[in-house]
Design a protein around this motif. Sequence first.
Motif: not given
Length: 242
Positions: A124-149
């Motif tokens: 589901r990727d219609a306008r207004g739909d919630p989505i969640y990205a997984v990544g890391i902070v480039a200058d942070g701990n490379p093994r500390r993954r984050l999920v952001i909405s």
Amino acid sequence: MFFGDYSCVAARVLAFARQVMLVALLLFALGRGAEAAEPPRSLSYHATLLNGAITGSAFMIADGVAVTNAHVLGRRGIGEVVTLLAPGKPRGTARILAISPRMDLAILSIDPDLLPVAPAGRARDARGDPIYAVGIVADGNPRRRLVISGTVASERRTLAPFGRGVIASMPRVKRGFSGGPVFDRNGQLVGMVAALREGREDNRRTREAFILSADAIRAEVSRLKPALYSAHNARNDLSLIR
């Protein structure tokens, strides 16, 4: 006022306090539910990509075939190797199989046991739909993954030179999320974080991300199949790409 009157008032106060407490607990539970709405196992699909001074993200689109943004690879070319860090696994390597000439996409050969394949259901990727990205902070701990909405903020569009996808409002997205997977609330793959920019929402500064669509990624991997076969004996790996 008699003692009985005091008892009556006390009972009413106690009942009111209980109602307030129930409302507070309900609001807390709703807030926790919103925070916990991220798709299950989303962190397990992410790999941190280490390329010298550049740190980005990647994920597996089919058995033994991973994808990332081409710009995360810097000046590296086909056949060269980068490092991947997957959750709970020792360091792995990824060999560059192909770099798309028409979108910001690179295709990598990896050990199929390094990551699970990202879900391939209809997202589901219609306008207004919630989505969640997984990544890391480039200058942070490379093994500390984050999920952001975030929230889809546009219809699908083609954005040169990145490809076809949607723009999403993601206030917490940072460098390091490039190449990482994006899911809908049901855990289906929406696409890949491809580009970031500053934006405005309700007269406030925020951040936006361009999400390269999963359909566009799969189509480009299929289009590049002949080049992939010549670069690597991956016919079985690519059998899941339609």
